[in-house]
Scaffold this motif. Sequence first.
Motif, PDB file in Angstrom:
ATOM      1  N   VAL A 172       0.821  -1.214   0.000  1.00  0.00           N
ATOM      2  CA  VAL A 172       0.000   0.000   0.000  1.00  0.00           C
ATOM      3  C   VAL A 172       0.857   1.267   0.000  1.00  0.00           C
ATOM      4  O   VAL A 172       0.545   2.240  -0.692  1.00  0.00           O
ATOM      5  N   ARG A 173       1.924   1.224   0.763  1.00  0.00           N
ATOM      6  CA  ARG A 173       2.901   2.320   0.778  1.00  0.00           C
ATOM      7  C   ARG A 173       2.235   3.677   0.945  1.00  0.00           C
ATOM      8  O   ARG A 173       2.332   4.540   0.079  1.00  0.00           O
ATOM      9  N   ASP A 174       1.554   3.864   2.074  1.00  0.00           N
ATOM     10  CA  ASP A 174       0.969   5.165   2.376  1.00  0.00           C
ATOM     11  C   ASP A 174      -0.081   5.577   1.334  1.00  0.00           C
ATOM     12  O   ASP A 174      -0.319   6.766   1.121  1.00  0.00           O
ATOM     13  N   GLY A 175      -0.664   4.595   0.671  1.00  0.00           N
ATOM     14  CA  GLY A 175      -1.670   4.883  -0.357  1.00  0.00           C
ATOM     15  C   GLY A 175      -1.082   5.171  -1.724  1.00  0.00           C
ATOM     16  O   GLY A 175      -1.813   5.328  -2.705  1.00  0.00           O
ATOM     17  N   ASP A 176       0.239   5.231  -1.818  1.00  0.00           N
ATOM     18  CA  ASP A 176       0.876   5.550  -3.099  1.00  0.00           C
ATOM     19  C   ASP A 176       0.493   4.557  -4.193  1.00  0.00           C
ATOM     20  O   ASP A 176       0.569   4.880  -5.370  1.00  0.00           O
ATOM     21  N   VAL A 177       0.095   3.360  -3.793  1.00  0.00           N
ATOM     22  CA  VAL A 177      -0.235   2.339  -4.789  1.00  0.00           C
ATOM     23  C   VAL A 177      -1.328   2.831  -5.752  1.00  0.00           C
ATOM     24  O   VAL A 177      -1.349   2.425  -6.912  1.00  0.00           O
ATOM     25  N   VAL A 178      -2.185   3.740  -5.280  1.00  0.00           N
ATOM     26  CA  VAL A 178      -3.186   4.278  -6.211  1.00  0.00           C
ATOM     27  C   VAL A 178      -2.954   5.753  -6.527  1.00  0.00           C
ATOM     28  O   VAL A 178      -3.705   6.348  -7.295  1.00  0.00           O
ATOM     29  N   GLN A 179      -1.933   6.362  -5.954  1.00  0.00           N
ATOM     30  CA  GLN A 179      -1.844   7.820  -6.063  1.00  0.00           C
ATOM     31  C   GLN A 179      -0.813   8.368  -7.033  1.00  0.00           C
ATOM     32  O   GLN A 179      -1.084   9.281  -7.771  1.00  0.00           O
ATOM     33  N   LYS A 180       0.379   7.844  -6.970  1.00  0.00           N
ATOM     34  CA  LYS A 180       1.448   8.535  -7.696  1.00  0.00           C
ATOM     35  C   LYS A 180       1.566   8.014  -9.110  1.00  0.00           C
ATOM     36  O   LYS A 180       1.290   6.862  -9.378  1.00  0.00           O
ATOM     37  N   ASP A 181       2.008   8.824 -10.021  1.00  0.00           N
ATOM     38  CA  ASP A 181       2.266   8.288 -11.350  1.00  0.00           C
ATOM     39  C   ASP A 181       3.700   7.850 -11.435  1.00  0.00           C
ATOM     40  O   ASP A 181       4.514   8.125 -10.594  1.00  0.00           O
ATOM     41  N   GLY A 182       3.906   7.262 -12.505  1.00  0.00           N
ATOM     42  CA  GLY A 182       4.933   6.387 -12.923  1.00  0.00           C
ATOM     43  C   GLY A 182       6.354   6.432 -12.428  1.00  0.00           C
ATOM     44  O   GLY A 182       6.994   5.428 -12.544  1.00  0.00           O
ATOM     45  N   ASP A 183       6.875   7.501 -11.843  1.00  0.00           N
ATOM     46  CA  ASP A 183       8.332   7.534 -11.781  1.00  0.00           C
ATOM     47  C   ASP A 183       8.958   6.898 -10.545  1.00  0.00           C
ATOM     48  O   ASP A 183      10.175   6.889 -10.426  1.00  0.00           O
ATOM     49  N   ASP A 184       8.183   6.353  -9.643  1.00  0.00           N
ATOM     50  CA  ASP A 184       8.778   5.612  -8.531  1.00  0.00           C
ATOM     51  C   ASP A 184       8.791   4.123  -8.889  1.00  0.00           C
ATOM     52  O   ASP A 184       7.744   3.495  -9.024  1.00  0.00           O
ATOM     53  N   HIS A 185       9.987   3.590  -9.054  1.00  0.00           N
ATOM     54  CA  HIS A 185      10.117   2.196  -9.489  1.00  0.00           C
ATOM     55  C   HIS A 185       9.483   1.235  -8.498  1.00  0.00           C
ATOM     56  O   HIS A 185       8.984   0.180  -8.874  1.00  0.00           O
ATOM     57  N   ARG A 186       9.515   1.621  -7.246  1.00  0.00           N
ATOM     58  CA  ARG A 186       8.986   0.705  -6.230  1.00  0.00           C
ATOM     59  C   ARG A 186       7.470   0.587  -6.365  1.00  0.00           C
ATOM     60  O   ARG A 186       6.919  -0.505  -6.336  1.00  0.00           O
ATOM     61  N   ILE A 187       6.802   1.740  -6.535  1.00  0.00           N
ATOM     62  CA  ILE A 187       5.347   1.706  -6.693  1.00  0.00           C
ATOM     63  C   ILE A 187       4.966   0.982  -7.979  1.00  0.00           C
ATOM     64  O   ILE A 187       4.029   0.173  -8.017  1.00  0.00           O
ATOM     65  N   HIS A 188       5.715   1.274  -9.037  1.00  0.00           N
ATOM     66  CA  HIS A 188       5.539   0.562 -10.300  1.00  0.00           C
ATOM     67  C   HIS A 188       5.600  -0.945 -10.073  1.00  0.00           C
ATOM     68  O   HIS A 188       4.770  -1.699 -10.585  1.00  0.00           O
ATOM     69  N   GLY A 189       6.627  -1.356  -9.327  1.00  0.00           N
ATOM     70  CA  GLY A 189       6.840  -2.785  -9.062  1.00  0.00           C
ATOM     71  C   GLY A 189       5.670  -3.395  -8.318  1.00  0.00           C
ATOM     72  O   GLY A 189       5.204  -4.483  -8.643  1.00  0.00           O
ATOM     73  N   ILE A 190       5.190  -2.666  -7.302  1.00  0.00           N
ATOM     74  CA  ILE A 190       4.066  -3.169  -6.508  1.00  0.00           C
ATOM     75  C   ILE A 190       2.827  -3.307  -7.392  1.00  0.00           C
ATOM     76  O   ILE A 190       2.115  -4.323  -7.344  1.00  0.00           O
ATOM     77  N   ARG A 191       2.572  -2.278  -8.206  1.00  0.00           N
ATOM     78  CA  ARG A 191       1.371  -2.350  -9.069  1.00  0.00           C
ATOM     79  C   ARG A 191       1.482  -3.499 -10.059  1.00  0.00           C
ATOM     80  O   ARG A 191       0.514  -4.235 -10.294  1.00  0.00           O
TER      81      ARG A 191
END
Length: 226
Positions: A172-191
């Motif tokens: 979930v990462r502080d909700g970033d999983v649905v919030q931030k666009d593309g440039d964080d590799h970690r969130i990208h990876g989780i999605r």
Amino acid sequence: MNEENKDLLWHEVDNYLESQCIQEPDCITAAYKASGAANLPEIAVSPLQGQFLAQLIAISASKNILELGTLGGYSALWMAQSLPSDGQIVTLEHNPVCAGVARANFAHAGYDQQITLRYGEAMDSLKALIGEKGEPFDFVFLDANKAEYPEYLRWILKLTKKGSIIIADNIVRDGDVVQKDGDDHRIHGIREFIKAVSDNPKLQASALQTVGTKGYDGFMLIRRIG
Ligand code: DHB
Ligand code: MG
């Protein structure tokens, strides 16, 4: 309630629940302290989450456990609390400082026979484990580099069997999983990981958002049904 007060309340409630539910074994407290003394990042699971993992292992009667991302060994020692005498944990860590601290913690706790740390890039260790053709793992705790979760999943599927359980941390990462666009590799990876799980008919997933001393995050529970 503003964000800061919410965070304080999550901590207070977690501390209350911890005081009611958890009697942390001395060797785990020692591992926590040694990790702090070695300045490892404070990103280990909380005591409640550690006991939660141990309970999942007990409920599922898991014997062969794989962990990706050892850190100082705190979560592995919690999971070891539910290991039967013929059970084993293999834990993978790429950071040499973490690996050294974790190995010392396992030895100090008397678990150096039952917990094997493999030092190196997780992907290399996963490939080596496949080459060794050991028993499939029945429980996997995925907690390593978030950007690599989708790739790890591909290898984990070769190392598990129908009925195996996979717990993925930090989805979930502080909700970033649905919030931030593309440039964080970690969130990208989780999605990408979540999509790969959802697209795979052999996997059944649920997820729990969590708050507490670890902030706002979440676990995914994945069961191999095929
Ligand atoms: C981070 C990693 C984790 O596994 C975790 O539980 C919390 C934070 C991180 O890399 O920031
Ligand atoms: Mg984590």
